[in-house]
Scaffold this active site. Structure first.
Site, PDB file in Angstrom:
ATOM      1  N   SER A 105       0.822  -1.218   0.000  1.00 61.63           N
ATOM      2  CA  SER A 105       0.000   0.000   0.000  1.00 61.63           C
ATOM      3  C   SER A 105       0.854   1.265   0.000  1.00 61.63           C
ATOM      4  O   SER A 105       0.462   2.284  -0.563  1.00 61.63           O
ATOM      5  CB  SER A 105      -0.927   0.006   1.213  1.00 61.63           C
ATOM      6  OG  SER A 105      -1.753  -1.128   1.167  1.00 61.63           O
ATOM      7  N   LEU A 106       2.036   1.198   0.647  1.00 64.27           N
ATOM      8  CA  LEU A 106       2.955   2.344   0.623  1.00 64.27           C
ATOM      9  C   LEU A 106       3.722   2.367  -0.690  1.00 64.27           C
ATOM     10  O   LEU A 106       3.980   3.436  -1.245  1.00 64.27           O
ATOM     11  CB  LEU A 106       3.921   2.272   1.809  1.00 64.27           C
ATOM     12  CG  LEU A 106       3.516   2.898   3.141  1.00 64.27           C
ATOM     13  CD1 LEU A 106       3.279   4.390   2.972  1.00 64.27           C
ATOM     14  CD2 LEU A 106       2.298   2.264   3.753  1.00 64.27           C
ATOM     15  N   GLY A 107       4.074   1.172  -1.174  1.00 65.43           N
ATOM     16  CA  GLY A 107       4.773   1.080  -2.460  1.00 65.43           C
ATOM     17  C   GLY A 107       3.948   1.708  -3.572  1.00 65.43           C
ATOM     18  O   GLY A 107       4.484   2.365  -4.473  1.00 65.43           O
ATOM     19  N   ARG A 108       2.647   1.548  -3.504  1.00 62.46           N
ATOM     20  CA  ARG A 108       1.763   2.111  -4.534  1.00 62.46           C
ATOM     21  C   ARG A 108       1.725   3.633  -4.474  1.00 62.46           C
ATOM     22  O   ARG A 108       1.239   4.299  -5.378  1.00 62.46           O
ATOM     23  CB  ARG A 108       0.349   1.547  -4.369  1.00 62.46           C
ATOM     24  CG  ARG A 108       0.273   0.065  -4.688  1.00 62.46           C
ATOM     25  CD  ARG A 108      -1.029  -0.535  -4.214  1.00 62.46           C
ATOM     26  NE  ARG A 108      -0.873  -1.963  -4.005  1.00 62.46           N
ATOM     27  CZ  ARG A 108      -1.692  -2.880  -4.501  1.00 62.46           C
ATOM     28  NH1 ARG A 108      -2.724  -2.527  -5.220  1.00 62.46           N
ATOM     29  NH2 ARG A 108      -1.468  -4.155  -4.258  1.00 62.46           N
TER      30      ARG A 108
ATOM     31  N   THR B 137      16.223   0.757  11.852  1.00 60.45           N
ATOM     32  CA  THR B 137      16.321   2.044  11.153  1.00 60.45           C
ATOM     33  C   THR B 137      15.770   1.889   9.734  1.00 60.45           C
ATOM     34  O   THR B 137      16.179   0.982   9.001  1.00 60.45           O
ATOM     35  CB  THR B 137      17.790   2.524  11.124  1.00 60.45           C
ATOM     36  OG1 THR B 137      18.191   2.833  12.469  1.00 60.45           O
ATOM     37  CG2 THR B 137      17.955   3.761  10.270  1.00 60.45           C
TER      38      THR B 137
ATOM     39  N   GLU C 222      15.134   3.418   5.944  1.00 62.53           N
ATOM     40  CA  GLU C 222      15.699   4.363   4.965  1.00 62.53           C
ATOM     41  C   GLU C 222      14.534   4.804   4.081  1.00 62.53           C
ATOM     42  O   GLU C 222      14.196   4.154   3.095  1.00 62.53           O
ATOM     43  CB  GLU C 222      16.777   3.659   4.142  1.00 62.53           C
ATOM     44  CG  GLU C 222      17.899   3.067   4.987  1.00 62.53           C
ATOM     45  CD  GLU C 222      18.492   1.797   4.396  1.00 62.53           C
ATOM     46  OE1 GLU C 222      18.093   1.369   3.298  1.00 62.53           O
ATOM     47  OE2 GLU C 222      19.361   1.209   5.052  1.00 62.53           O
TER      48      GLU C 222
ATOM     49  N   LYS D 228      28.008  -3.080  15.810  1.00 63.06           N
ATOM     50  CA  LYS D 228      27.886  -1.635  16.075  1.00 63.06           C
ATOM     51  C   LYS D 228      26.467  -1.108  16.175  1.00 63.06           C
ATOM     52  O   LYS D 228      26.252  -0.031  16.719  1.00 63.06           O
ATOM     53  CB  LYS D 228      28.673  -0.841  15.043  1.00 63.06           C
ATOM     54  CG  LYS D 228      28.337  -1.101  13.595  1.00 63.06           C
ATOM     55  CD  LYS D 228      29.309  -0.288  12.721  1.00 63.06           C
ATOM     56  CE  LYS D 228      29.217  -0.639  11.258  1.00 63.06           C
ATOM     57  NZ  LYS D 228      29.749  -1.982  10.952  1.00 63.06           N
TER      58      LYS D 228
ATOM     59  N   GLN E 200      20.366  -0.555  19.222  1.00 66.85           N
ATOM     60  CA  GLN E 200      20.061   0.820  18.798  1.00 66.85           C
ATOM     61  C   GLN E 200      18.608   1.176  19.112  1.00 66.85           C
ATOM     62  O   GLN E 200      17.692   0.367  19.033  1.00 66.85           O
ATOM     63  CB  GLN E 200      20.363   1.027  17.300  1.00 66.85           C
ATOM     64  CG  GLN E 200      19.370   0.431  16.356  1.00 66.85           C
ATOM     65  CD  GLN E 200      19.721   0.640  14.883  1.00 66.85           C
ATOM     66  OE1 GLN E 200      20.565   1.442  14.518  1.00 66.85           O
ATOM     67  NE2 GLN E 200      19.049  -0.104  14.022  1.00 66.85           N
TER      68      GLN E 200
END
Ligand SMILES: Nc1ccn([C@H]2C[C@H](O)[C@@H](COP(=O)(O)OP(=O)(O)OP(=O)(O)O)O2)c(=O)n1
Length: 195
Positions: A107-110, A131, A133, A173, A177
């Site tokens: 739904s976000l990809g669209r 995290t 991106e 590392k 987080q």
């Protein structure tokens, strides 16, 4: 083997796989994945006064990122071409015999919103928030609301548990987080670091 909804629920129940908080398990657990929500912190890259990003200089990276906080219910407007770091609301603990991959939602990809540029692997042994991106590859700004389901995690059972899982013992590392974290490439041995 990829974990099904029943497998995910069983591992959550057993407690070695942790996704926390889950407020509505029926809404978040999908047939072969679990939906994760957008957190409230963002790291934005400041384009002014930067000649070039030296990824191996961590002190410099902190100079060109600005942290912002958007409460649940408010909007974070992601403009076309933007690249910002976000975070999942949930903290995860991945057991040594599972590999998790973080994926977008259709739904976000669209709407042309992607949640990772290249890093989709959450290692066996990893503990922490993830995290994101965030980019808008489209032509119209899109409003993102902290608390909305924005990504999903898929779990693959490995043939055997990792001998040296991600974590403090191997000096990983990003272990532990909280919130979006900028690149720590300068910790890599190639750049004189130890991780
Ligand atoms: N979109 C992502 C992908 C990964 N991670 C977390 C979980 C991973 O277990 C950890 C390390 O990911 P990578 O191994 O891809 O990254 P690096 O190789 O840069 O880190 P390291 O050297 O610690 O392995 O970062 C994250 O927060 N957000």
């Amino acid at each position: 083997m990829i974990l099904s909804d029943a497998d995910i629920l069983r591992r959550l129940e057993e407690g070695d796989l942790v996704v926390d908080p889950i407020d509505d398990i029926d809404m978040q657990v999908q047939p072969a994945s679990i939906d994760l929500r957008l957190g409230t912190e963002f790291l934005e890259f400041q384009r002014t006064n930067i000649s070039c990003i030296h990824p191996n200089r961590e002190d410099e990276i902190s100079k060109y990122v600005r942290e912002s906080h958007v409460p649940e219910g408010d909007d974070f407007i992601l403009h076309p071409g933007d690249f910002v770091l976000g975070t999942t609301k949930e903290r995860v603990e991945i057991p040594a015999d599972l590999l998790a991959t973080v994926e977008g939602r259709s739904s976000l990809g669209r709407l042309a919103v992607v949640i990772h540029a290249t890093a989709g692997i959450v290692d066996p042994g990893y503990e922490g928030q993830i995290t994101l991106e965030l980019s808008n590859l489209g032509t119209a700004p899109v409003a993102l609301t902290p608390g909305m389901r924005i990504s999903q995690l898929v779990f693959t059972e490995m043939k055997s548990p990792a001998d040296r899982p991600y974590g403090v013992e191997r000096g990983s590392k990003y272990q532990g987080q909280r919130g979006p974290q900028a690149s720590r490439l300068s910790s890599d041995p190639e750049f004189g670091g130890t991780k």
